[in-house]
Motif scaffolding. Structure first.
Motif, PDB file in Angstrom:
ATOM      1  N   GLU A 135      95.865  18.355  74.522  1.00 32.56           N
ATOM      2  CA  GLU A 135      97.186  18.920  73.661  1.00 32.56           C
ATOM      3  C   GLU A 135      97.023  20.505  74.051  1.00 32.56           C
ATOM      4  O   GLU A 135      98.445  21.735  74.240  1.00 32.56           O
ATOM      5  CB  GLU A 135      97.319  18.188  72.550  1.00 32.56           C
ATOM      6  N   ASN A 138      99.325  21.112  76.953  1.00 38.99           N
ATOM      7  CA  ASN A 138     100.479  21.127  76.642  1.00 38.99           C
ATOM      8  C   ASN A 138     101.734  22.343  76.751  1.00 38.99           C
ATOM      9  O   ASN A 138     101.964  23.286  76.601  1.00 38.99           O
ATOM     10  CB  ASN A 138     101.243  20.715  75.431  1.00 38.99           C
ATOM     11  N   SER A 140     104.481  22.026  77.620  1.00 37.22           N
ATOM     12  CA  SER A 140     106.072  23.343  76.708  1.00 37.22           C
ATOM     13  C   SER A 140     105.948  24.006  75.280  1.00 37.22           C
ATOM     14  O   SER A 140     106.517  24.336  74.869  1.00 37.22           O
ATOM     15  CB  SER A 140     106.560  21.632  76.429  1.00 37.22           C
ATOM     16  N   ARG A 141     104.942  23.946  75.388  1.00 36.03           N
ATOM     17  CA  ARG A 141     104.180  25.639  74.319  1.00 36.03           C
ATOM     18  C   ARG A 141     104.223  26.288  74.958  1.00 36.03           C
ATOM     19  O   ARG A 141     104.196  27.889  74.249  1.00 36.03           O
ATOM     20  CB  ARG A 141     102.250  24.697  73.452  1.00 36.03           C
TER      21      ARG A 141
HETATM   22  C1  LIG Z   1     103.424  18.685  73.635  1.00 36.41           C
HETATM   23  O1  LIG Z   1     104.984  19.902  72.840  1.00 36.41           O
HETATM   24  C2  LIG Z   1     105.523  19.682  71.660  1.00 36.41           C
HETATM   25  C3  LIG Z   1     106.171  21.146  70.376  1.00 36.41           C
HETATM   26  O2  LIG Z   1     105.296  21.058  70.507  1.00 36.41           O
HETATM   27  C4  LIG Z   1     105.963  18.414  71.486  1.00 36.41           C
HETATM   28  O3  LIG Z   1     107.301  17.824  71.108  1.00 36.41           O
HETATM   29  C5  LIG Z   1     105.434  17.405  72.703  1.00 36.41           C
HETATM   30  O4  LIG Z   1     105.193  15.709  72.207  1.00 36.41           O
HETATM   31  C6  LIG Z   1     104.293  17.233  72.834  1.00 36.41           C
HETATM   32  N1  LIG Z   1     104.141  16.855  73.945  1.00 36.41           N
HETATM   33  C7  LIG Z   1     102.647  16.146  74.309  1.00 36.41           C
HETATM   34  C8  LIG Z   1     101.920  15.216  75.222  1.00 36.41           C
HETATM   35  O5  LIG Z   1     101.361  15.874  73.400  1.00 36.41           O
END
Ligand SMILES: *[C@@H]1O[C@H](CO)[C@@H](O)[C@H](O)[C@H]1NC(C)=O
Ligand SMILES: *[C@@H]1O[C@H](CO)[C@@H](O)[C@H](O)[C@H]1NC(C)=O
Length: 297
Positions: A135, A138, A140-141
């Motif tokens: 995480e 991750n 998308s952060r």
């Molecule tokens: C990654 O972070 C995003 C936003 O913070 C979240 O929505 C998403 O579920 C996360 N992805 C994983 C694979 O944990």
């Protein structure tokens, strides 16, 4: 050849962005959150993950909220093996942008696309060792936009494990330092012979002979050692493992438990005529592992 050649940092469009009063993403304003203002300190030589990253000073606290250098070193150490696997030329830059952010007046996050490129190349390798993509990374952060850490070394060169089918646990270097480092990062290590090698779905399965000797028990109990009859090379159905050619010899197997199975994470022929292996065995007796929780975590 353990670390990608000097990596050049590109701070995309940094200058215009610095002029902006506020930025929603990409920046992390360290000051108020911590009660002590971030400092710019030398990257110490024993912060091995980042000592060779290409710049010499870093911000502390870092982007992972580690407040002391001791904490940074302890957490960063377990990532060194991933960089050594050379799954992507920018792995070190990505990790160090978080562990040891380059000294600017504010810390800058890595670019999302950089994170994604490293992730796509390294996920198969991490999976081979039974680790999910964490995480902490991750993607998308991380920012998509203008102000972020990136490099221009983003194409995985051909011949790296991400592209060719060499089984990641089999790419270990035959030198005492890296064998010991790997040993420390493994949960257990045993000496035994292989009875049979089979395919099992996408994996390769090594069936061990009954006689086994613990080299390192780690978290395993002695009785559990007997239960290790099979070691899995995860996603290793078709990959090459040169150590398994002429597999009649004794081996040093390193592994960890994951998903109720025993995964192979490293393999070396138990070859006392090999000076490096002999040296490894000698040093192992008194070797003190650094205190990592586990690899890649
Ligand atoms: C990654 O972070 C995003 C936003 O913070 C979240 O929505 C998403 O579920 C996360 N992805 C994983 C694979 O944990
Ligand atoms: C990457 O950057 C370096 C120096 O900035 C340059 O010499 C090199 O040619 C660049 N590589 C690519 C593929 O653009």
């Amino acid at each position: 050849m353990q670390v990608p050649c000097p990596l050049r940092l590109v701070l995309a469009m940094l200058v215009p962005a610095l002029a902006m009063p506020d930025y929603d993403y990409g920046w992390k304003d360290l000051g108020p959150t911590y009660g002590r203002s971030p400092q710019c300190v030398d990257i110490p030589e024993d912060l091995r993950l980042c000592y060779t990253v290409g710049y010499h000073r870093m911000l502390l606290p870092n982007l992972l909220d580690h407040e002391t250098m001791a904490e940074v070193k302890q957490q960063a150490g377990s990532w060194v093996p991933l960089v050594h696997k050379q799954c992507h030329p920018s792995t070190q830059v990505l990790l160090c942008s978080l562990f040891a952010p380059v000294c600017l007046d504010r810390a800058v996050y890595p670019c999302r696309w950089l994170c994604q490129a490293v992730r796509d190349s390294c996920v198969p390798i991490m999976e081979a060792f039974g680790f999910p993509w964490p995480e902490m990374l991750n993607c998308s952060r991380f920012p998509e936009g203008d102000v972020c850490i990136s490099t221009n070394a983003t194409d995985t060169p051909p011949g790296t494990p991400g592209h060719v089918s060499i089984c990641p646990p089999c790419v270990d270097e035959e030198n005492a330092d890296s064998i010991l480092e790997h040993l420390c990062a493994s949960e257990f290590a045993i000496k035994s012979k292989i009875k049979k090698i089979k395919k099992d779905k996408n994996d390769k399965k090594l069936i061990l002979q009954r006689r086994k000797k613990a080299v390192k028990l780690g978290t395993l109990k002695k009785e559990e050692l007997k239960k290790i009859t099979e070691l899995y090379l995860k996603n290793g159905e078709n990959c090459d493992c040169k150590q398994l050619e002429n597999s009649g010899s004794q081996y040093l197997f390193m592994g960890r438990t994951a998903g109720g199975r025993y995964l192979l994470t490293g393999i070396h022929k138990w070859d006392k005529s090999n000076p490096e292996f002999k040296e490894t065995m000698k040093r192992m007796k008194n070797f003190k592992c650094p205190q990592y929780e586990s690899v890649f975590k």
